[in-house]
Design a protein around this motif. Structure first.
Motif, mmCIF file in Angstrom:
data_model
loop_
_atom_site.group_PDB
_atom_site.id
_atom_site.type_symbol
_atom_site.label_atom_id
_atom_site.label_comp_id
_atom_site.label_asym_id
_atom_site.label_seq_id
_atom_site.Cartn_x
_atom_site.Cartn_y
_atom_site.Cartn_z
ATOM 1 N N ASN A 25 0.835 -1.215 0.000
ATOM 2 C CA ASN A 25 0.000 0.000 0.000
ATOM 3 C C ASN A 25 0.866 1.259 0.000
ATOM 4 N N GLN A 26 1.906 1.241 0.834
ATOM 5 C CA GLN A 26 2.791 2.403 0.949
ATOM 6 C C GLN A 26 3.536 2.643 -0.361
ATOM 7 N N ARG A 27 4.018 1.566 -0.974
ATOM 8 C CA ARG A 27 4.763 1.706 -2.223
ATOM 9 C C ARG A 27 3.855 2.174 -3.363
ATOM 10 N N TYR A 28 2.630 1.656 -3.403
ATOM 11 C CA TYR A 28 1.706 2.082 -4.458
ATOM 12 C C TYR A 28 1.337 3.559 -4.272
ATOM 13 N N ALA A 29 1.131 3.975 -3.026
ATOM 14 C CA ALA A 29 0.848 5.393 -2.767
ATOM 15 C C ALA A 29 2.021 6.254 -3.241
ATOM 16 N N GLY A 30 3.242 5.784 -2.989
ATOM 17 C CA GLY A 30 4.414 6.508 -3.461
ATOM 18 C C GLY A 30 4.466 6.560 -4.976
ATOM 19 N N TYR A 31 4.125 5.431 -5.624
ATOM 20 C CA TYR A 31 4.109 5.403 -7.088
ATOM 21 C C TYR A 31 3.118 6.431 -7.626
ATOM 22 N N ARG A 32 1.947 6.473 -7.032
ATOM 23 C CA ARG A 32 0.926 7.419 -7.506
ATOM 24 C C ARG A 32 1.364 8.868 -7.282
ATOM 25 N N HIS A 36 9.233 5.778 -7.439
ATOM 26 C CA HIS A 36 9.420 4.383 -7.889
ATOM 27 C C HIS A 36 9.190 4.176 -9.387
ATOM 28 N N ARG A 37 9.175 5.206 -10.186
ATOM 29 C CA ARG A 37 8.840 5.052 -11.602
ATOM 30 C C ARG A 37 9.911 4.288 -12.381
ATOM 31 N N ALA A 38 11.138 4.268 -11.875
ATOM 32 C CA ALA A 38 12.225 3.604 -12.596
ATOM 33 C C ALA A 38 12.468 2.171 -12.119
ATOM 34 N N GLU A 39 11.673 1.671 -11.173
ATOM 35 C CA GLU A 39 11.850 0.307 -10.663
ATOM 36 C C GLU A 39 11.673 -0.692 -11.797
ATOM 37 N N ARG A 40 12.633 -1.609 -11.944
ATOM 38 C CA ARG A 40 12.573 -2.620 -13.016
ATOM 39 C C ARG A 40 11.969 -3.891 -12.441
ATOM 40 N N ASN A 41 10.671 -3.882 -12.317
ATOM 41 C CA ASN A 41 9.964 -4.958 -11.642
ATOM 42 C C ASN A 41 8.524 -4.954 -12.139
ATOM 43 N N GLU A 42 7.965 -6.143 -12.396
ATOM 44 C CA GLU A 42 6.620 -6.202 -12.967
ATOM 45 C C GLU A 42 5.551 -5.661 -12.031
ATOM 46 N N THR A 43 5.799 -5.708 -10.720
ATOM 47 C CA THR A 43 4.824 -5.140 -9.786
ATOM 48 C C THR A 43 4.646 -3.646 -10.053
ATOM 49 N N TYR A 44 5.762 -2.954 -10.264
ATOM 50 C CA TYR A 44 5.713 -1.512 -10.512
ATOM 51 C C TYR A 44 5.330 -1.199 -11.954
ATOM 52 N N GLY A 47 1.806 -3.835 -12.692
ATOM 53 C CA GLY A 47 0.756 -3.757 -11.678
ATOM 54 C C GLY A 47 0.422 -2.333 -11.263
ATOM 55 N N PHE A 48 1.429 -1.595 -10.785
ATOM 56 C CA PHE A 48 1.188 -0.221 -10.334
ATOM 57 C C PHE A 48 0.759 0.666 -11.492
ATOM 58 N N ARG A 49 1.432 0.509 -12.629
ATOM 59 C CA ARG A 49 1.137 1.380 -13.774
ATOM 60 C C ARG A 49 -0.315 1.199 -14.230
ATOM 61 N N LEU A 50 -0.751 -0.062 -14.334
ATOM 62 C CA LEU A 50 -2.116 -0.326 -14.778
ATOM 63 C C LEU A 50 -3.134 0.158 -13.750
ATOM 64 N N PRO A 57 -7.728 2.490 -6.112
ATOM 65 C CA PRO A 57 -7.212 2.945 -4.822
ATOM 66 C C PRO A 57 -6.147 2.041 -4.221
ATOM 67 N N ALA A 58 -6.056 0.785 -4.700
ATOM 68 C CA ALA A 58 -5.116 -0.164 -4.094
ATOM 69 C C ALA A 58 -4.678 -1.195 -5.125
ATOM 70 N N VAL A 59 -3.548 -1.826 -4.823
ATOM 71 C CA VAL A 59 -3.079 -3.004 -5.533
ATOM 72 C C VAL A 59 -3.021 -4.119 -4.495
ATOM 73 N N HIS A 60 -3.408 -5.321 -4.878
ATOM 74 C CA HIS A 60 -3.610 -6.402 -3.911
ATOM 75 C C HIS A 60 -2.490 -7.437 -3.948
#
Length: 201
Positions: A25-32, A36-44, A47-50, A57-60
């Protein structure tokens, strides 16, 4: 992302430990907020981008820890089953080799389409069946380790099933090795169905 957005998901689930939802939740809030825009990871990057594109409001988080010990299977096979070792090495060459090459050279969309191709999914899944037979009656090491893998995926499915509500359209961002078993479990669950990603990708 624009193609996946056409699925119109109202939830995004990712391969992140479910007991660390607060961290996610904290990381997704930071992304929004632009972090974390440069993180090389499918979650970011997926997941986060979509989720952000959909203004969700959240990613699960749906993953659970799994302690599958492939090394134990390889150690037994090295002493007792060289045919399996050859098969495993061939599979790594046929499955992992092309994937690693595409990840380095091809656009992300093309790589994702290959990873979501039913034949590629099935080829990767076959290795678990082959691995299950490694061992003997006194030490069924392969079956035990594949059992751990299955238990992990059943728990992931349970997290996903608890998340789902009637009418939900959930995008699941998870490692390709999980897909065959999760699809099987989802299709067996009344009220849930699988929509292949390649219909949108």
């Amino acid at each position: 992302m624009e193609r996946l957005k056409k699925f119109n998901p109202n939830k995004v689930a990712v391969e992140w430990p479910s007991d660390r939802q607060a961290d996610l939740n904290q990381r997704y809030a930071g992304y929004r907020a632009g972090e974390h825009r440069a993180e090389r990871n499918e979650t970011y990057q997926i997941g986060f981008r979509l989720a952000d594109l959909q203004a969700l409001p959240a990613v699960h988080a749906i993953d659970v820890k799994g302690d599958m010990d492939v090394g134990a299977v390889m150690a037994w096979a090295q002493k007792n089953d060289p045919a399996f070792l050859r098969l495993f090495q061939t599979a790594m060459k046929d499955v992992i080799g092309p994937l690693m090459k595409m990840q380095k050279e091809a656009p992300i969309g093309k790589t994702l389409r290959m990873m979501n191709d039913p034949a590629f999914i099935e080829r990767g899944n076959e290795l678990y069946f082959e691995m299950a037979r490694v061992g003997d009656a006194a030490n069924p090491v392969g079956a035990e380790q594949v059992g751990i893998w299955y238990a992990r995926n059943i728990r992931i499915f349970a997290n996903l099933a608890r998340l789902a509500r009637p009418g939900d359209r959930i995008v699941v961002v998870i490692g390709q090795g999980h897909v065959a078993l999760l699809q099987y479990l989802i299709e067996g669950m009344p009220g849930m169905t699988v929509v292949g990603a390649n219909g949108y990708l």
